[in-house]
Design a protein around this motif. Structure first.
Motif, PDB file in Angstrom:
ATOM      1  N   TRP A 117       7.570   8.245  -8.892  1.00 48.65           N
ATOM      2  CA  TRP A 117       6.283   8.862  -9.217  1.00 48.65           C
ATOM      3  C   TRP A 117       5.698   9.545  -7.989  1.00 48.65           C
ATOM      4  N   LEU A 118       4.895  10.577  -8.243  1.00 49.06           N
ATOM      5  CA  LEU A 118       4.136  11.250  -7.187  1.00 49.06           C
ATOM      6  C   LEU A 118       2.681  10.821  -7.304  1.00 49.06           C
ATOM      7  N   TYR A 119       2.124  10.377  -6.190  1.00 52.71           N
ATOM      8  CA  TYR A 119       0.729   9.950  -6.125  1.00 52.71           C
ATOM      9  C   TYR A 119      -0.014  10.890  -5.178  1.00 52.71           C
ATOM     10  N   VAL A 120      -1.203  11.336  -5.583  1.00 54.14           N
ATOM     11  CA  VAL A 120      -2.011  12.223  -4.749  1.00 54.14           C
ATOM     12  C   VAL A 120      -3.389  11.605  -4.583  1.00 54.14           C
ATOM     13  N   CYS A 121      -3.813  11.448  -3.329  1.00 54.05           N
ATOM     14  CA  CYS A 121      -5.138  10.903  -3.024  1.00 54.05           C
ATOM     15  C   CYS A 121      -6.033  12.027  -2.519  1.00 54.05           C
ATOM     16  N   ARG A 122      -7.215  12.159  -3.113  1.00 49.51           N
ATOM     17  CA  ARG A 122      -8.193  13.150  -2.673  1.00 49.51           C
ATOM     18  C   ARG A 122      -9.081  12.490  -1.628  1.00 49.51           C
ATOM     19  N   THR A 123      -8.606  12.483  -0.392  1.00 51.88           N
ATOM     20  CA  THR A 123      -9.228  11.662   0.647  1.00 51.88           C
ATOM     21  C   THR A 123     -10.675  12.041   0.924  1.00 51.88           C
ATOM     22  N   HIS A 124     -11.019  13.324   0.750  1.00 53.15           N
ATOM     23  CA  HIS A 124     -12.391  13.743   1.032  1.00 53.15           C
ATOM     24  C   HIS A 124     -13.380  13.311  -0.056  1.00 53.15           C
ATOM     25  N   LEU A 125     -12.860  12.805  -1.165  1.00 53.94           N
ATOM     26  CA  LEU A 125     -13.739  12.314  -2.236  1.00 53.94           C
ATOM     27  C   LEU A 125     -13.874  10.796  -2.216  1.00 53.94           C
ATOM     28  N   ASN A 126     -13.117  10.126  -1.340  1.00 54.44           N
ATOM     29  CA  ASN A 126     -13.211   8.672  -1.259  1.00 54.44           C
ATOM     30  C   ASN A 126     -14.593   8.244  -0.778  1.00 54.44           C
ATOM     31  N   THR A 127     -15.021   7.081  -1.258  1.00 60.73           N
ATOM     32  CA  THR A 127     -16.297   6.503  -0.827  1.00 60.73           C
ATOM     33  C   THR A 127     -16.057   5.082  -0.333  1.00 60.73           C
ATOM     34  N   GLY A 185      -8.818  17.390   0.855  1.00 59.59           N
ATOM     35  CA  GLY A 185      -8.040  16.545   1.756  1.00 59.59           C
ATOM     36  C   GLY A 185      -6.898  15.826   1.065  1.00 59.59           C
ATOM     37  N   ASP A 186      -6.188  16.531   0.187  1.00 57.61           N
ATOM     38  CA  ASP A 186      -5.122  15.882  -0.579  1.00 57.61           C
ATOM     39  C   ASP A 186      -4.008  15.367   0.324  1.00 57.61           C
ATOM     40  N   SER A 187      -3.600  14.135   0.070  1.00 59.99           N
ATOM     41  CA  SER A 187      -2.415  13.548   0.686  1.00 59.99           C
ATOM     42  C   SER A 187      -1.558  12.981  -0.432  1.00 59.99           C
ATOM     43  N   PHE A 188      -0.270  12.792  -0.172  1.00 57.76           N
ATOM     44  CA  PHE A 188       0.627  12.387  -1.259  1.00 57.76           C
ATOM     45  C   PHE A 188       1.558  11.273  -0.809  1.00 57.76           C
ATOM     46  N   ALA A 189       2.077  10.586  -1.807  1.00 61.29           N
ATOM     47  CA  ALA A 189       3.069   9.530  -1.575  1.00 61.29           C
ATOM     48  C   ALA A 189       4.040   9.515  -2.744  1.00 61.29           C
ATOM     49  N   MET A 197       0.843  -1.195   0.000  1.00 62.37           N
ATOM     50  CA  MET A 197       0.000   0.000   0.000  1.00 62.37           C
ATOM     51  C   MET A 197       0.882   1.250   0.000  1.00 62.37           C
ATOM     52  N   LEU A 198       0.467   2.263  -0.707  1.00 56.40           N
ATOM     53  CA  LEU A 198       1.215   3.512  -0.740  1.00 56.40           C
ATOM     54  C   LEU A 198       1.093   4.239   0.594  1.00 56.40           C
ATOM     55  N   ASP A 199       2.169   4.887   1.004  1.00 55.27           N
ATOM     56  CA  ASP A 199       2.212   5.574   2.294  1.00 55.27           C
ATOM     57  C   ASP A 199       1.846   7.042   2.099  1.00 55.27           C
ATOM     58  N   PHE A 200       0.552   7.364   2.177  1.00 55.29           N
ATOM     59  CA  PHE A 200       0.079   8.717   1.941  1.00 55.29           C
ATOM     60  C   PHE A 200       0.193   9.565   3.208  1.00 55.29           C
ATOM     61  N   LYS A 201       0.613  10.835   2.998  1.00 56.40           N
ATOM     62  CA  LYS A 201       0.718  11.802   4.080  1.00 56.40           C
ATOM     63  C   LYS A 201       0.040  13.098   3.663  1.00 56.40           C
ATOM     64  N   PRO A 202      -0.583  13.806   4.603  1.00 54.49           N
ATOM     65  CA  PRO A 202      -1.248  15.073   4.261  1.00 54.49           C
ATOM     66  C   PRO A 202      -0.264  16.074   3.651  1.00 54.49           C
ATOM     67  N   VAL A 203      -0.747  16.852   2.679  1.00 44.59           N
ATOM     68  CA  VAL A 203       0.069  17.893   2.054  1.00 44.59           C
ATOM     69  C   VAL A 203       0.207  19.062   3.026  1.00 44.59           C
ATOM     70  N   THR A 204       1.451  19.433   3.337  1.00 47.98           N
ATOM     71  CA  THR A 204       1.717  20.577   4.206  1.00 47.98           C
ATOM     72  C   THR A 204       2.653  21.540   3.489  1.00 47.98           C
ATOM     73  N   LEU A 205       2.803  22.719   4.045  1.00 52.83           N
ATOM     74  CA  LEU A 205       3.633  23.742   3.414  1.00 52.83           C
ATOM     75  C   LEU A 205       5.076  23.280   3.232  1.00 52.83           C
ATOM     76  N   LYS A 206       5.582  22.497   4.153  1.00 55.76           N
ATOM     77  CA  LYS A 206       6.975  22.050   4.054  1.00 55.76           C
ATOM     78  C   LYS A 206       7.202  21.063   2.904  1.00 55.76           C
ATOM     79  N   ASP A 207       6.113  20.575   2.287  1.00 60.87           N
ATOM     80  CA  ASP A 207       6.236  19.614   1.194  1.00 60.87           C
ATOM     81  C   ASP A 207       6.302  20.283  -0.177  1.00 60.87           C
TER      82      ASP A 207
END
Length: 312
Positions: A51-61, A42-46, A1-11
């Motif tokens: 490659w860069l992966y971005v998950c839109r966590t607030h759109l997940n169902t 609620g974007d998080s990234f891995a 599984m990809l290790d997603f983390k919330p997008v913050t300013l330091k990223d």
């Protein structure tokens, strides 16, 4: 599984390493979009396999896991296959199907070639992005912009000697925020929709970190008071994304002037200005088409089909 983390300013630097090179000039692929709209998406990234992966966590169902189109070297078919397989596996480990947003025509063709019959693609007209040559906006040359040039001349004639244009600086942020507050209050009193409130949250977040986000913008003043402002951010070496543009609607042609002056005053010469999507608003769509986009960026939603073909 990809290790997603919330997008913050330091990223910022970490994400822009991919988005500037592989984001295809899409506003949705920019770091500022991910950061400023975190409350909405609620974007998080891995990162994995280059490659860069971005998950839109607030759109997940319960049945779907939603991602942006991954950013990496799509010309390397084997690398692309690995990236898409990573997303499909990540979703499957949660018992879900993968859904990809911000898929451009170029990405669609390459994904279909790498994973035939694995996705259904749906063209999303409301998400098309409008890109214009910067010099065309700054100069408004040619017969197709005759009306726009006349409107700008009328503005400067009416307010002759009273207009000043300046770069946005940290010292002007609080005044711009006051103007934005009044602008939103007036629009909502006149039937504005809730989307303007979501936009307001993003604008305030962007302005609060104006220098850290490397934004650039202008303020137009009449008799010293703000009549309008506009700002944006580069999304690649060649493209500038217009994030916000607000004017006092009681001042004739203020928006036409903002649309010309920001590209003209921009501290760097880009090839394109991205005016983002029209979000299905008939008025926005008509206005953006009247400026004759040089590129209308088609975007798709890709939905994983209910089969096991990609696992073979």
């Amino acid at each position: 599984m990809l290790d997603f983390k919330p997008v913050t300013l330091k990223d910022k630097e970490r994400i822009e390493k991919y988005s500037f090179k592989y984001g295809e000039n899409s506003c949705q692929h920019s770091f500022v979009s991910m950061y400023a709209h975190s409350g909405k998406y609620g974007d998080s990234f891995a990162e994995k396999d280059g490659w860069l992966y971005v998950c839109r966590t607030h759109l997940n169902t319960d049945r779907e896991k939603v991602y942006l189109c991954p950013m990496g070297d799509t010309l390397d078919e084997e690398s692309l296959r690995t990236a898409i397989r990573n997303l499909l596996t990540d979703a499957a480990e949660e018992g879900k199907r993968a859904v990809l947003y911000t898929v451009t025509s170029k990405a669609k063709d390459r994904i279909e070639q790498a994973f035939p019959r694995t996705f259904r693609f749906f063209e999303i007209r409301d998400s098309f992005e409008y890109l214009y040559l910067q010099q065309k906006l700054a100069k408004l040359s040619g017969s197709q912009f005759q009306t726009r040039r006349r409107q700008c001349r009328l503005f400067y004639r009416r307010y002759s000697g009273r207009v000043t244009i300046e770069d946005i600086t940290p010292n002007s942020i609080s005044e711009i925020l006051d103007f934005q507050h009044r602008w939103l209050k007036e629009r909502m009193a006149n039937g504005g929709d809730t989307g303007l409130c979501e936009e307001d949250i993003a604008i305030k977040k962007e302005l609060s970190e104006y220098e850290a986000l490397d934004l650039f913008g202008i303020v137009i003043r009449i008799d010293g008071s703000i009549a309008g402002y506009a700002f944006g951010v580069p999304v690649s070496e060649d493209c500038f994304d217009l994030l916000a543009e607000k004017g006092d609607r009681s001042i004739p042609y203020i928006y036409q002037v903002l649309k010309r002056e920001l590209p003209d005053y921009c501290s760097k010469r880009y090839v394109y200005f991205n005016w983002e999507e029209d979000v299905g608003s008939p008025g926005l769509r008509e206005m953006k088409l009247r400026y004759h986009p040089d590129i209308l960026m088609v975007k798709y939603r890709a939905e994983e089909v209910s089969n096991e073909q990609w696992k073979t």
